[in-house]
Design an enzyme around this catalytic site. Structure first.
Site, PDB file in Angstrom:
ATOM      1  N   ASN A   1       0.711  -1.113  -0.009  1.00 56.98           N
ATOM      2  CA  ASN A   1      -0.068  -0.142  -0.211  1.00 56.98           C
ATOM      3  C   ASN A   1       0.799   1.204   0.081  1.00 56.98           C
ATOM      4  O   ASN A   1       0.271   2.316   0.493  1.00 56.98           O
ATOM      5  CB  ASN A   1      -1.075  -0.096   1.225  1.00 56.98           C
TER       6      ASN A   1
ATOM      7  N   HIS B   1      -7.479   6.133  10.430  1.00 60.45           N
ATOM      8  CA  HIS B   1      -6.146   5.709   9.591  1.00 60.45           C
ATOM      9  C   HIS B   1      -6.822   4.717   8.293  1.00 60.45           C
ATOM     10  O   HIS B   1      -7.186   3.504   8.316  1.00 60.45           O
ATOM     11  CB  HIS B   1      -5.465   4.725  10.490  1.00 60.45           C
TER      12      HIS B   1
ATOM     13  N   ARG C   1       3.374   7.466  11.445  1.00 66.01           N
ATOM     14  CA  ARG C   1       2.869   6.914  12.576  1.00 66.01           C
ATOM     15  C   ARG C   1       2.621   8.105  13.528  1.00 66.01           C
ATOM     16  O   ARG C   1       3.460   9.079  13.685  1.00 66.01           O
ATOM     17  CB  ARG C   1       3.899   5.852  13.220  1.00 66.01           C
TER      18      ARG C   1
HETATM   19  P1  NDP Z   1      10.096   1.735   3.278  1.00 68.81           P
HETATM   20  O1  NDP Z   1      10.777   0.733   4.362  1.00 68.81           O
HETATM   21  O2  NDP Z   1      10.345   1.756   1.807  1.00 68.81           O
HETATM   22  O3  NDP Z   1      10.994   3.168   3.852  1.00 68.81           O
HETATM   23  C1  NDP Z   1      11.304   3.486   5.137  1.00 68.81           C
HETATM   24  C2  NDP Z   1      12.417   4.617   5.006  1.00 68.81           C
HETATM   25  O4  NDP Z   1      12.364   5.195   6.055  1.00 68.81           O
HETATM   26  C3  NDP Z   1      13.851   3.801   4.541  1.00 68.81           C
HETATM   27  O5  NDP Z   1      14.248   4.840   3.340  1.00 68.81           O
HETATM   28  C4  NDP Z   1      14.454   3.823   6.098  1.00 68.81           C
HETATM   29  O6  NDP Z   1      15.840   4.366   5.494  1.00 68.81           O
HETATM   30  C5  NDP Z   1      13.926   5.520   6.462  1.00 68.81           C
HETATM   31  N1  NDP Z   1      14.138   5.552   7.778  1.00 68.81           N
HETATM   32  C6  NDP Z   1      14.187   4.716   8.757  1.00 68.81           C
HETATM   33  N2  NDP Z   1      14.365   5.142   9.875  1.00 68.81           N
HETATM   34  C7  NDP Z   1      15.034   6.407   9.632  1.00 68.81           C
HETATM   35  C8  NDP Z   1      15.340   7.335  10.354  1.00 68.81           C
HETATM   36  N3  NDP Z   1      15.811   7.172  11.583  1.00 68.81           N
HETATM   37  N4  NDP Z   1      15.866   8.851   9.866  1.00 68.81           N
HETATM   38  C9  NDP Z   1      15.431   8.822   8.428  1.00 68.81           C
HETATM   39  N5  NDP Z   1      14.944   7.895   7.705  1.00 68.81           N
HETATM   40  C10 NDP Z   1      14.772   6.723   8.303  1.00 68.81           C
HETATM   41  O7  NDP Z   1       8.745   1.665   4.042  1.00 68.81           O
HETATM   42  P2  NDP Z   1       7.624   2.594   3.462  1.00 68.81           P
HETATM   43  O8  NDP Z   1       7.925   3.840   2.569  1.00 68.81           O
HETATM   44  O9  NDP Z   1       6.654   1.477   2.342  1.00 68.81           O
HETATM   45  O10 NDP Z   1       6.846   2.906   4.389  1.00 68.81           O
HETATM   46  C11 NDP Z   1       7.101   3.818   5.482  1.00 68.81           C
HETATM   47  C12 NDP Z   1       6.084   3.832   6.792  1.00 68.81           C
HETATM   48  O11 NDP Z   1       4.995   4.318   6.319  1.00 68.81           O
HETATM   49  C13 NDP Z   1       5.840   2.423   7.407  1.00 68.81           C
HETATM   50  O12 NDP Z   1       6.778   1.873   8.355  1.00 68.81           O
HETATM   51  C14 NDP Z   1       4.492   2.868   8.106  1.00 68.81           C
HETATM   52  O13 NDP Z   1       4.875   3.365   9.516  1.00 68.81           O
HETATM   53  C15 NDP Z   1       3.921   3.814   7.146  1.00 68.81           C
HETATM   54  N6  NDP Z   1       2.990   3.510   6.483  1.00 68.81           N
HETATM   55  C16 NDP Z   1       1.542   3.954   6.760  1.00 68.81           C
HETATM   56  C17 NDP Z   1       0.598   3.534   5.969  1.00 68.81           C
HETATM   57  C18 NDP Z   1      -0.708   4.160   6.268  1.00 68.81           C
HETATM   58  O14 NDP Z   1      -1.688   3.591   6.036  1.00 68.81           O
HETATM   59  N7  NDP Z   1      -0.867   5.421   6.763  1.00 68.81           N
HETATM   60  C19 NDP Z   1       0.697   2.350   5.097  1.00 68.81           C
HETATM   61  C20 NDP Z   1       1.928   2.019   4.879  1.00 68.81           C
HETATM   62  C21 NDP Z   1       2.903   2.332   5.422  1.00 68.81           C
HETATM   63  P3  NDP Z   1      17.101   3.283   5.321  1.00 68.81           P
HETATM   64  O15 NDP Z   1      16.242   2.084   4.737  1.00 68.81           O
HETATM   65  O16 NDP Z   1      17.583   4.223   3.940  1.00 68.81           O
HETATM   66  O17 NDP Z   1      17.637   3.311   6.479  1.00 68.81           O
END
Ligand code: NDP
Length: 400
Positions: A147, A333, A285
């Site tokens: 999603n 949500h 979140r």
């Molecule tokens: P991804 O895993 O593709 O992306 C997450 C990104 O966050 C990665 O690039 C990661 O960086 C980065 N990251 C993690 N920790 C940090 C930090 N401390 N500082 C900066 N960047 C950070 O996930 P998605 O993009 O698919 O989803 C992201 C989040 O969105 C999910 O975890 C969820 O909480 C939320 N979500 C919400 C939904 C909704 O219905 N509202 C549905 C789907 C997701 P790197 O890997 O480069 O370290």
């Protein structure tokens, strides 16, 4: 035979839809980074059906009962007398969606000695105590990418809605008014504005790509940089710290997972470093921002608007201050649970269950915790620890 508890949100107040608004879903061939869509051996639902609520059962009943397993589906998840707590003692698998999360705290995990697998039907497994799951050698898996685009679309909608003052203008129409000045006194164009995403993972990058045609200046902060070719293609500006980024942005969108490193990231201090009158959109979140600091920033004008669909806890109690704060565009949500998204994550959940029951490995890209430690995508995107503290407050919600 295994007992599976599936925690889902309630059905619509008027019952399950008898007719849907559309007859079909567009066919998506693959994800932007080359990852394939879920590949279960079969599905027992029609794409486009409501699957995420109790009667939809994520389309899993026929499959699970045909194997002789017991499936308990419930929306009752909070408080000691909840169905979830009552059924946990002999459960092997717990499935829930982040929209209506089964908070799998250390206490709950301790009450479930047979628990082996926790599945997030969606993305974001912060509602599980990942530390406790690791220590008990429980596998945690989610349906990566299912999603991400649904959320990216929602983010773009919310940015436009806030900046152009859509919701208050709509409300004037419903009230019978024609109050143009009232509507436009807070309405701007996004063209030329600077927008920055905290994290440029699947959602963050998709948001940037979608905003590019609006002629906005694009910024991002992430722990790892995107390939140079992508930075060039989108004319992206990378910032080494979140502070460095927020001070130049008119709009900030949060797209990182919740884990100990990101909990409370947007506190009063960071909000004070943003441009006065900036907009903040958080579909990641609720706990990544400080609840009360957001309210204060809207009241003082430090933020011109706040929107998103994520709260803490969920469901949000009726007296949650975000329901009534000024200049907000909150929804429950929902961004990742459009009917389109449900089709993908129901199929992905089925794929994970098929792998589990057939003794095949679950895809690496779906794994968050495995063999006692953060694994797969979890090892990349999360940090060790637990982010479920305070989730018991969800029991204060009263359905209406
Ligand atoms: P991804 O895993 O593709 O992306 C997450 C990104 O966050 C990665 O690039 C990661 O960086 C980065 N990251 C993690 N920790 C940090 C930090 N401390 N500082 C900066 N960047 C950070 O996930 P998605 O993009 O698919 O989803 C992201 C989040 O969105 C999910 O975890 C969820 O909480 C939320 N979500 C919400 C939904 C909704 O219905 N509202 C549905 C789907 C997701 P790197 O890997 O480069 O370290």
């Amino acid at each position: 035979m295994a007992k599976i508890i599936c925690v889902l949100y309630d059905d619509p107040v008027d019952g399950m839809p008898k007719v849907y608004a559309r007859d079909d879903l567009p066919k998506i061939e693959g994800y932007a980074d080359g990852q394939t869509l879920p590949t279960p051996k079969g599905i027992d639902f029609k794409p486009g059906e409501l699957l995420g609520s109790v009667s939809g059962e994520l389309g899993l009943r026929k499959y699970l009962t045909s194997l002789g397993h017991e499936l308990v589906v419930t929306s009752s998840k909070d408080g000691a007398d909840s169905v979830l707590d009552r059924e946990l003692h002999d459960a092997e698998i717990v499935i829930s969606q982040p929209f209506w999360p089964a908070y799998m705290t250390a206490e709950r995990i301790a009450k479930a000695p047979k628990l082996k697998l926790i599945v997030t039907a969606g993305i974001g497994s912060d509602h599980t105590d990942l530390q406790a799951a690791s220590e008990r050698n429980i596998t945690v898996a989610e349906v990566t990418f299912c999603n991400s685009i649904s959320v990216a679309e929602h983010v773009v909608m919310m940015i436009l809605g806030l900046v152009r003052n859509y919701i208050p203008s709509y409300q004037w129409v419903v009230k019978g008014g024609w109050n143009i000045a009232d509507c436009v006194a807070r309405s701007y164009d996004v063209e030329g504005m600077h927008v920055g995403t905290v994290a440029a993972g699947r959602i963050g990058l998709a948001v940037l790509r979608r905003l590019k045609p609006f002629d906005m200046h694009l910024h991002y902060f992430d722990r790892h940089r995107l390939p140079e070719s992508v930075e060039k293609e989108l004319n992206l500006h990378w910032h080494p710290t979140v502070e460095d980024m927020v001070k130049v942005c008119d709009v900030v969108t949060i797209n990182c997972p919740l884990h100990p490193e990101t909990e409370n990231l947007f506190n009063a201090n960071l909000l004070s470093k943003m441009k006065r009158g900036a907009y903040l959109v958080n579909t990641a979140r609720g706990k990544i921002v400080d609840r009360d600091a957001i309210v204060k920033a809207l009241e003082t004008g430090q933020l011109a608007g706040y929107a998103g669909d994520v709260w803490f806890p969920q469901p949000a109690p009726q007296d949650h201050p975000w329901r009534t704060m000024p200049h907000h565009g909150m929804t429950p949500h929902i961004s990742g649970t459009s009917l389109s998204a449900q089709t993908r994550y129901a199929a992905g959940t089925r794929e994970i269950l098929e792998c589990y029951f057939e003794g095949r490995p679950i895809r690496d890209e779906y794994l968050i915790v495995d063999k006692g430690t953060l694994a797969g995508i979890g090892a990349k995107s999360y940090s060790k620890g637990n982010a479920t503290g305070g989730s018991e407050d969800a029991a204060r919600f009263k359905a209406r």
